[in-house]
Design an enzyme around this catalytic site. Structure first.
Site, PDB file in Angstrom:
ATOM      1  N   ASN A   1      82.462 122.238 -68.407  1.00 14.34           N
ATOM      2  CA  ASN A   1      81.982 120.684 -68.764  1.00 14.34           C
ATOM      3  C   ASN A   1      80.663 119.678 -67.859  1.00 14.34           C
ATOM      4  O   ASN A   1      80.895 119.629 -67.255  1.00 14.34           O
ATOM      5  CB  ASN A   1      83.078 119.017 -68.578  1.00 14.34           C
ATOM      6  CG  ASN A   1      82.949 118.104 -68.912  1.00 14.34           C
ATOM      7  OD1 ASN A   1      82.779 117.680 -69.434  1.00 14.34           O
ATOM      8  ND2 ASN A   1      83.915 116.984 -68.627  1.00 14.34           N
ATOM      9  N   TRP A   2      80.056 120.586 -69.127  1.00 13.12           N
ATOM     10  CA  TRP A   2      78.706 119.966 -68.684  1.00 13.12           C
ATOM     11  C   TRP A   2      78.185 117.815 -68.012  1.00 13.12           C
ATOM     12  O   TRP A   2      77.015 117.376 -67.571  1.00 13.12           O
ATOM     13  CB  TRP A   2      77.830 119.856 -69.727  1.00 13.12           C
ATOM     14  CG  TRP A   2      77.377 121.613 -69.252  1.00 13.12           C
ATOM     15  CD1 TRP A   2      78.107 122.292 -69.143  1.00 13.12           C
ATOM     16  CD2 TRP A   2      76.347 122.626 -70.433  1.00 13.12           C
ATOM     17  NE1 TRP A   2      77.538 124.212 -68.951  1.00 13.12           N
ATOM     18  CE2 TRP A   2      76.315 123.857 -69.351  1.00 13.12           C
ATOM     19  CE3 TRP A   2      75.403 122.463 -71.166  1.00 13.12           C
ATOM     20  CZ2 TRP A   2      76.011 124.935 -70.055  1.00 13.12           C
ATOM     21  CZ3 TRP A   2      74.451 123.677 -71.142  1.00 13.12           C
ATOM     22  CH2 TRP A   2      74.999 124.174 -71.163  1.00 13.12           C
ATOM     23  N   LYS A   3      79.021 117.921 -68.770  1.00 13.71           N
ATOM     24  CA  LYS A   3      78.639 116.404 -69.098  1.00 13.71           C
ATOM     25  C   LYS A   3      77.715 116.090 -69.963  1.00 13.71           C
ATOM     26  O   LYS A   3      76.906 116.330 -70.598  1.00 13.71           O
ATOM     27  CB  LYS A   3      79.232 115.239 -67.903  1.00 13.71           C
ATOM     28  CG  LYS A   3      80.609 116.056 -67.436  1.00 13.71           C
ATOM     29  CD  LYS A   3      81.021 115.242 -65.799  1.00 13.71           C
ATOM     30  CE  LYS A   3      82.458 115.583 -66.030  1.00 13.71           C
ATOM     31  NZ  LYS A   3      82.892 114.828 -64.735  1.00 13.71           N
TER      32      LYS A   3
ATOM     33  N   HIS B   1      88.896 112.413 -71.918  1.00  9.74           N
ATOM     34  CA  HIS B   1      88.711 112.494 -69.931  1.00  9.74           C
ATOM     35  C   HIS B   1      88.416 111.069 -69.777  1.00  9.74           C
ATOM     36  O   HIS B   1      88.066 110.497 -70.363  1.00  9.74           O
ATOM     37  CB  HIS B   1      86.830 113.409 -70.720  1.00  9.74           C
ATOM     38  CG  HIS B   1      86.204 113.784 -69.004  1.00  9.74           C
ATOM     39  ND1 HIS B   1      86.198 112.585 -67.756  1.00  9.74           N
ATOM     40  CD2 HIS B   1      86.649 114.445 -68.518  1.00  9.74           C
ATOM     41  CE1 HIS B   1      85.775 113.300 -66.963  1.00  9.74           C
ATOM     42  NE2 HIS B   1      86.288 114.520 -67.738  1.00  9.74           N
TER      43      HIS B   1
ATOM     44  N   GLU C   1      86.460 109.796 -68.272  1.00  8.48           N
ATOM     45  CA  GLU C   1      85.049 108.702 -68.163  1.00  8.48           C
ATOM     46  C   GLU C   1      85.782 108.508 -69.502  1.00  8.48           C
ATOM     47  O   GLU C   1      85.476 106.519 -69.581  1.00  8.48           O
ATOM     48  CB  GLU C   1      84.531 109.497 -67.517  1.00  8.48           C
ATOM     49  CG  GLU C   1      84.235 110.062 -66.105  1.00  8.48           C
ATOM     50  CD  GLU C   1      83.591 111.369 -66.595  1.00  8.48           C
ATOM     51  OE1 GLU C   1      82.997 112.419 -66.890  1.00  8.48           O
ATOM     52  OE2 GLU C   1      83.469 112.157 -64.675  1.00  8.48           O
TER      53      GLU C   1
ATOM     54  N   GLU D   1      93.313 116.188 -64.602  1.00 10.88           N
ATOM     55  CA  GLU D   1      92.609 116.040 -64.008  1.00 10.88           C
ATOM     56  C   GLU D   1      92.732 114.416 -62.843  1.00 10.88           C
ATOM     57  O   GLU D   1      92.502 113.869 -63.677  1.00 10.88           O
ATOM     58  CB  GLU D   1      91.241 115.992 -65.034  1.00 10.88           C
ATOM     59  CG  GLU D   1      90.513 117.007 -65.492  1.00 10.88           C
ATOM     60  CD  GLU D   1      89.666 117.155 -65.771  1.00 10.88           C
ATOM     61  OE1 GLU D   1      88.349 117.835 -65.323  1.00 10.88           O
ATOM     62  OE2 GLU D   1      88.739 116.495 -66.103  1.00 10.88           O
TER      63      GLU D   1
ATOM     64  N   GLY E   1      83.980 114.974 -59.193  1.00 13.43           N
ATOM     65  CA  GLY E   1      82.753 114.271 -58.888  1.00 13.43           C
ATOM     66  C   GLY E   1      82.930 113.473 -57.630  1.00 13.43           C
ATOM     67  O   GLY E   1      81.921 113.430 -57.024  1.00 13.43           O
TER      68      GLY E   1
ATOM     69  N   SER F   1      86.845 118.608 -58.816  1.00 12.10           N
ATOM     70  CA  SER F   1      86.152 119.414 -57.733  1.00 12.10           C
ATOM     71  C   SER F   1      86.575 120.417 -57.463  1.00 12.10           C
ATOM     72  O   SER F   1      86.552 121.187 -56.555  1.00 12.10           O
ATOM     73  CB  SER F   1      86.498 118.302 -56.568  1.00 12.10           C
ATOM     74  OG  SER F   1      85.473 117.170 -56.485  1.00 12.10           O
TER      75      SER F   1
ATOM     76  N   GLY G   1      83.349 119.780 -63.506  1.00  5.68           N
ATOM     77  CA  GLY G   1      82.176 119.632 -63.971  1.00  5.68           C
ATOM     78  C   GLY G   1      81.180 119.674 -63.291  1.00  5.68           C
ATOM     79  O   GLY G   1      80.254 120.685 -63.753  1.00  5.68           O
ATOM     80  N   GLY G   2      80.777 119.507 -61.912  1.00  7.26           N
ATOM     81  CA  GLY G   2      79.754 119.812 -61.593  1.00  7.26           C
ATOM     82  C   GLY G   2      79.502 120.819 -61.336  1.00  7.26           C
ATOM     83  O   GLY G   2      78.106 122.392 -60.752  1.00  7.26           O
TER      84      GLY G   2
HETATM   85  P1  PGA Z   1      84.132 118.272 -61.506  1.00 11.58           P
HETATM   86  O1  PGA Z   1      84.360 117.407 -62.524  1.00 11.58           O
HETATM   87  O2  PGA Z   1      84.473 119.823 -61.397  1.00 11.58           O
HETATM   88  O3  PGA Z   1      82.338 116.945 -61.534  1.00 11.58           O
HETATM   89  O4  PGA Z   1      85.024 117.320 -60.520  1.00 11.58           O
HETATM   90  C1  PGA Z   1      85.527 117.937 -63.446  1.00 11.58           C
HETATM   91  C2  PGA Z   1      85.563 116.452 -64.582  1.00 11.58           C
HETATM   92  O5  PGA Z   1      85.007 115.955 -65.079  1.00 11.58           O
HETATM   93  O6  PGA Z   1      86.225 117.532 -65.963  1.00 11.58           O
END
Ligand code: PGA
Length: 256
Positions: A9-11, A95, A97, A167, A173, A212, A233-234
């Site tokens: 997930n590149w956001k 998600h 967010e 999640e 994050g 994470s 994500g990251g």
């Molecule tokens: P993260 O994000 O790996 O940076 O914690 C995961 C996500 O939000 O899908």
């Protein structure tokens, strides 16, 4: 056995130049990943570029959101059929967010799942609790409601065409990962919720962990019985880190 699935997930990250080197890096090892499914979800505008780079490979491409509507006066929205048209086959929905910052309710998420399925996309349905909810012992109640809305809106059989991502919001994050035991507990709970409706759907649905996840902790998370992959994500923004997690997922296949 469930085929593991690892999705990046590149956001809100990327540029033509960065995407090209990231995807080229990921593709350099895709031949070793036949035992798992791998996909990346760039921002909408980069999906055609990434789909083109990934053409004729097993790397899948997805969106990070879509409209619950098919067309019409919805300024700024992207319909699921449009995503499909430009090469996406997955879409991340619900998600945390989007739930927290863009007000997506369980019902809206359910409507988006319906629209995505109708367009032929595989929804990656995200569920998970905040820190406050965990600390007040609400984890199961929150996840139960998030799932119940989608089951009510789409039927249990729709989960055969979906992936779930657990999640925990406090792990996203933050560098603070759920322990394998904490994650497994909720994954088993999710499967149990589905099994109350249909045992075989519950057994076949893939449940990713997200929050994470990185190469250093992927293997122990993925070794858990009900963890079938990761939503990253990251660590999905660096080919080497993303591939490290993909390798850990591919390694679980021979070991089960
Ligand atoms: P993260 O994000 O790996 O940076 O914690 C995961 C996500 O939000 O899908």
């Amino acid at each position: 056995m469930r085929k593991p699935i690892v999705v990046g997930n590149w956001k809100l990250n990327g540029s033509h130049a960065d995407n090209e080197s990231l995807v080229t890096g990921v593709l350099s090892e895709m031949a070793d990943m036949a035992a798992i499914d791998v996909a990346v979800c760039p921002p909408f505008v980069f999906i055609p570029q990434v789909a083109d780079l990934a053409k004729s490979t097993s790397l899948g491409v997805g969106g990070q959101n879509c409209s619950e509507h098919d067309s019409g006066a919805f300024t700024g929205e992207v319909a699921p059929a449009m995503l499909f048209d430009v090469g996406a086959r997955y879409v991340i929905l619900g998600h945390s967010e989007r739930r927290a910052m863009y007000g997506e309710t369980n019902e809206v998420v359910s409507d988006k799942v319906k629209a995505a399925l109708a367009a032929g996309l595989t929804p990656i349905l995200c569920v998970g609790e905040t820190l406050e909810e965990r600390e007040s012992d609400q984890t199961e109640a929150v996840v139960r409601q998030q799932l119940a809305a989608v089951i009510a809106g789409n039927g249990i059989a729709s989960f055969e065409r979906m992936v779930i991502a657990y999640e925990p919001v406090w792990a996203i994050g933050t560098g603070r990962t759920a322990t394998p035991e904490q994650a497994q507990e909720v994954h088993a709970f999710i499967r149990g919720q589905l099994a109350d409706h249909d045992a075989s759907v519950a057994q076949s649905v893939r449940i990713q962990y997200g929050g994470s996840m990185k190469p250093a902790n992927a293997a122990e998370l993925l070794a858990q019985q009900d963890i079938d992959g990761g939503l990253i994500g990251g660590a999905s923004l660096k080919a080497e880190d993303f591939l490290g997690i993909c390798r850990a997922a591919a390694d679980t296949v021979g070991n089960q």
